[in-house]
Design a protein around this motif. Sequence first.
Motif, PDB file in Angstrom:
ATOM      1  N   ASP A  67      81.276  21.173 -32.196  1.00 50.08           N
ATOM      2  CA  ASP A  67      80.814  22.137 -33.195  1.00 50.08           C
ATOM      3  C   ASP A  67      80.677  21.458 -34.554  1.00 50.08           C
ATOM      4  O   ASP A  67      79.675  21.640 -35.266  1.00 50.08           O
ATOM      5  N   ARG A  68      81.672  20.640 -34.913  1.00 44.75           N
ATOM      6  CA  ARG A  68      81.590  19.926 -36.195  1.00 44.75           C
ATOM      7  C   ARG A  68      80.428  18.947 -36.200  1.00 44.75           C
ATOM      8  O   ARG A  68      79.707  18.825 -37.196  1.00 44.75           O
ATOM      9  N   ASP A  69      80.261  18.229 -35.088  1.00 44.83           N
ATOM     10  CA  ASP A  69      79.178  17.250 -35.026  1.00 44.83           C
ATOM     11  C   ASP A  69      77.819  17.948 -35.124  1.00 44.83           C
ATOM     12  O   ASP A  69      76.931  17.504 -35.858  1.00 44.83           O
ATOM     13  N   ALA A  70      77.671  19.052 -34.398  1.00 48.27           N
ATOM     14  CA  ALA A  70      76.394  19.770 -34.418  1.00 48.27           C
ATOM     15  C   ALA A  70      76.091  20.278 -35.824  1.00 48.27           C
ATOM     16  O   ALA A  70      74.968  20.142 -36.322  1.00 48.27           O
ATOM     17  N   GLU A  71      77.114  20.824 -36.477  1.00 50.70           N
ATOM     18  CA  GLU A  71      76.900  21.335 -37.833  1.00 50.70           C
ATOM     19  C   GLU A  71      76.444  20.215 -38.764  1.00 50.70           C
ATOM     20  O   GLU A  71      75.551  20.408 -39.595  1.00 50.70           O
TER      21      GLU A  71
ATOM     22  N   PRO B   7      83.161  30.953 -34.243  1.00 51.23           N
ATOM     23  CA  PRO B   7      82.222  30.636 -33.159  1.00 51.23           C
ATOM     24  C   PRO B   7      80.944  31.468 -33.297  1.00 51.23           C
ATOM     25  O   PRO B   7      80.956  32.519 -33.949  1.00 51.23           O
ATOM     26  N   THR B   8      79.869  31.001 -32.692  1.00 49.32           N
ATOM     27  CA  THR B   8      78.569  31.678 -32.838  1.00 49.32           C
ATOM     28  C   THR B   8      78.675  33.154 -32.465  1.00 49.32           C
ATOM     29  O   THR B   8      78.069  33.998 -33.124  1.00 49.32           O
ATOM     30  N   VAL B   9      79.464  33.466 -31.439  1.00 50.49           N
ATOM     31  CA  VAL B   9      79.514  34.858 -30.959  1.00 50.49           C
ATOM     32  C   VAL B   9      80.092  35.799 -32.009  1.00 50.49           C
ATOM     33  O   VAL B   9      79.812  36.999 -31.991  1.00 50.49           O
ATOM     34  N   LEU B  10      80.879  35.282 -32.945  1.00 48.06           N
ATOM     35  CA  LEU B  10      81.496  36.149 -33.963  1.00 48.06           C
ATOM     36  C   LEU B  10      80.741  36.135 -35.289  1.00 48.06           C
ATOM     37  O   LEU B  10      81.089  36.875 -36.208  1.00 48.06           O
ATOM     38  N   ARG B  11      79.732  35.298 -35.389  1.00 50.75           N
ATOM     39  CA  ARG B  11      79.039  35.177 -36.677  1.00 50.75           C
ATOM     40  C   ARG B  11      78.205  36.407 -37.008  1.00 50.75           C
ATOM     41  O   ARG B  11      77.809  36.593 -38.159  1.00 50.75           O
ATOM     42  N   THR B  12      77.940  37.247 -36.017  1.00 51.46           N
ATOM     43  CA  THR B  12      77.237  38.502 -36.315  1.00 51.46           C
ATOM     44  C   THR B  12      78.081  39.371 -37.246  1.00 51.46           C
ATOM     45  O   THR B  12      77.551  40.211 -37.955  1.00 51.46           O
TER      46      THR B  12
END
Lengths: 153, 90
Positions: A67-71, B7-12
Amino acid sequence: MPEPLVLDRDVYLQLVAHCYDGLPFEACGLLAIDPASGHVVGCYPTDNEAASARVYTVPSGAILRADRDAEGRSLVLGGVFHSHTHTTAYPSPTDVDQAPDPGWRYVIVGLGEGVPVVRSYRIVDGNVAEEPVVVRECTAQGGVSIPEQSSRL
Amino acid sequence: MPDVRLPTVLRTHSGGAAVVKADGETVADVLASLEATYPGLAGQLRTPEGNAHRFVNVYVDDDDVRYLDGLATKVAADSEVSILPAVAGG
């Protein structure tokens, strides 16, 4: 017709190779998506913490590092891939129960049919919807190349 | 104030933000602060008994809080707390 999952060629090759490398166990990893195009432009092969031919678990530390790398590359983690070593490339009840994110793409690489079969799904509220897979031929300028040393988490 | 990575699922629930600020000196305090700021997160992070949901992993910087003091783990003002999805299947 659902929107296709577009994979850069290098990502496609990397994830299929990782699934063969993982045999006899299931292999898994995470997918990095370019939010502008929606294309999968990066792949983070990870260990299967479950070390099993029937189930997989992506190590949580690998999720954090990916996740850090992707960001840092202005990408987002947008999916997961794993192999089915002996069955078809369709989500198992376990896959459906444990799918964490309705926005993610769930790519399954079936290795039970002699040739690798790569299929992609969205899983929303327990409903499975397949989407076509398209492999995009791209140049180094067109895609993001994630170096091997940083991509293997 | 510590940063919290969602996480992406909670960014909403955070207006799309991947990293947000939260108050608190322990993980439990940080989660409570998040739920106060983003009410949509209530029930998504902790069980009614106050434990982290089984499908959520919480890290403070590079460490999984399960191997520290759980939700009582201390959080420094310059720490990054990461909430990660459990990614598994069959």
